[in-house]
Design an enzyme around this catalytic site. Structure first.
Site, PDB file in Angstrom:
ATOM      1  N   GLU A 184      -1.330   8.786  -2.441  1.00 22.11           N
ATOM      2  CA  GLU A 184      -2.408   8.486  -3.380  1.00 22.11           C
ATOM      3  C   GLU A 184      -2.792   9.725  -4.200  1.00 22.11           C
ATOM      4  O   GLU A 184      -2.949  10.808  -3.662  1.00 22.11           O
ATOM      5  CB  GLU A 184      -3.638   7.956  -2.637  1.00 22.11           C
ATOM      6  CG  GLU A 184      -3.396   6.635  -1.901  1.00 22.11           C
ATOM      7  CD  GLU A 184      -3.083   5.460  -2.840  1.00 22.11           C
ATOM      8  OE1 GLU A 184      -3.331   5.568  -4.055  1.00 22.11           O
ATOM      9  OE2 GLU A 184      -2.567   4.443  -2.329  1.00 22.11           O
TER      10      GLU A 184
ATOM     11  N   CYS B 297      -9.911   2.564   2.647  1.00 26.22           N
ATOM     12  CA  CYS B 297      -8.978   3.687   2.441  1.00 26.22           C
ATOM     13  C   CYS B 297      -9.422   4.577   1.281  1.00 26.22           C
ATOM     14  O   CYS B 297      -9.449   5.803   1.408  1.00 26.22           O
ATOM     15  CB  CYS B 297      -7.556   3.174   2.228  1.00 26.22           C
ATOM     16  SG  CYS B 297      -6.869   2.471   3.747  1.00 26.22           S
TER      17      CYS B 297
ATOM     18  N   HIS C 203      -0.690   5.790   1.879  1.00 19.82           N
ATOM     19  CA  HIS C 203      -0.616   4.373   2.253  1.00 19.82           C
ATOM     20  C   HIS C 203       0.806   4.053   2.721  1.00 19.82           C
ATOM     21  O   HIS C 203       1.782   4.526   2.130  1.00 19.82           O
ATOM     22  CB  HIS C 203      -0.956   3.479   1.048  1.00 19.82           C
ATOM     23  CG  HIS C 203      -2.369   3.000   1.030  1.00 19.82           C
ATOM     24  ND1 HIS C 203      -3.219   3.204  -0.043  1.00 19.82           N
ATOM     25  CD2 HIS C 203      -3.088   2.285   1.946  1.00 19.82           C
ATOM     26  CE1 HIS C 203      -4.397   2.652   0.227  1.00 19.82           C
ATOM     27  NE2 HIS C 203      -4.346   2.083   1.417  1.00 19.82           N
TER      28      HIS C 203
HETATM   29  N1  PCA Z   1      -5.957  -0.163   4.992  1.00 22.60           N
HETATM   30  C1  PCA Z   1      -7.172  -0.552   4.309  1.00 22.60           C
HETATM   31  C2  PCA Z   1      -8.289  -0.033   5.188  1.00 22.60           C
HETATM   32  C3  PCA Z   1      -7.660   0.259   6.501  1.00 22.60           C
HETATM   33  C4  PCA Z   1      -6.219   0.265   6.249  1.00 22.60           C
HETATM   34  O1  PCA Z   1      -5.343   0.580   7.057  1.00 22.60           O
HETATM   35  C5  PCA Z   1      -7.238  -0.083   2.864  1.00 22.60           C
HETATM   36  O2  PCA Z   1      -6.176   0.067   2.231  1.00 22.60           O
HETATM   37  O3  PCA Z   1      -8.319   0.117   2.333  1.00 22.60           O
END
Ligand code: PCA
Length: 215
Positions: free
Chosen positions: A78, A141, A165
């Site tokens: 990200e 996240c 991610h």
């Molecule tokens: N993914 C979610 C929150 C927890 C996770 O593992 C997100 O992308 O916000």
């Protein structure tokens, strides 16, 4: 060097969160880099209260938060966190904030302080599908990434921080049609490589790499 890396617990009625599964499989040391692994709850605010405690107790040089991005086919690093909670689903405490600023008088956004292009480059060289992402969403996240960057800034902490991610793992997608997944051992490998790139670039600028998007 000390790296604190976090995963999230399962959310949205799922029993698995690959970020937690991957974190558990990381070693305690990578060479002389200490790897501190913590699972945090998928809950607005509470997740950061706990992360903050781990930061204060462990004084890491680098803080990497990891979460699931179901449907993505690559490991995505990200670039940016934005100052908004806008939940599409309930978090694990039943909260569903809509258009709520994370920090009332905080910056609109923060850029990751991790070497995002160097990580993407290393993973791709090693044949692990990876890319930059320009949105971490508006759920927990993005929230934890924003909070971690904001905390480093306002407290004048020198730790570098950002968010990765990861896709679903195959056992989550058996009943889904045409949904991407990635083997857990590849995700673990990707995270180990990402940790090492972060330590290698701790005192260096990120690399020049064309990885932007036109939309
Ligand atoms: N993914 C979610 C929150 C927890 C996770 O593992 C997100 O992308 O916000």
């Amino acid at each position: 060097m000390k790296v604190l890396i976090t995963g999230f617990d399962p959310f949205n009625n799922s029993t698995i969160n690959p970020s937690a599964e991957a974190i558990k499989l990381l070693p305690d040391f990578l060479g002389n880099v200490e790897v501190i692994k913590k699972i945090i709850p998928t809950v607005f605010n509470k997740s950061f209260d706990i992360l903050k405690e781990h930061i204060e107790n462990n004084k890491p040089d680098i803080v990497i938060c990891v979460g699931q991005a179901g449907g993505r086919s690559k490991v995505t690093i990200e670039r940016v966190a934005i100052n908004i909670d806008d939940a599409p689903i309930k978090d694990n405490d039943g909260n569903i904030p809509v258009d709520k600023k994370i920090v009332e008088d905080g910056e609109t956004a923060y850029f990751s302080t991790l070497p995002i292009k160097a990580i993407v480059n290393k993973l791709n060289i090693d044949s692990i599908p990876a890319d930059i992402s320009n949105s971490a969403g508006t759920f927990v996240c993005n929230h934890i990434m924003y909070q971690s960057l904001h905390y480093a800034k306002v407290k004048n902490h020198s730790f570098k921080t950002g968010f990765i991610h990861i896709p679903y793992i195959p056992e989550q997608t058996v009943d889904m049609k045409n949904v991407a997944s990635m083997e857990l051992n590849i995700i673990v490998d990707a995270l180990e490589k990402a940790i090492l790139v972060c330590t290698e670039y701790f005192n260096k600028d990120d690399i020049y790499l064309v990885a932007g998007k036109d939309a």
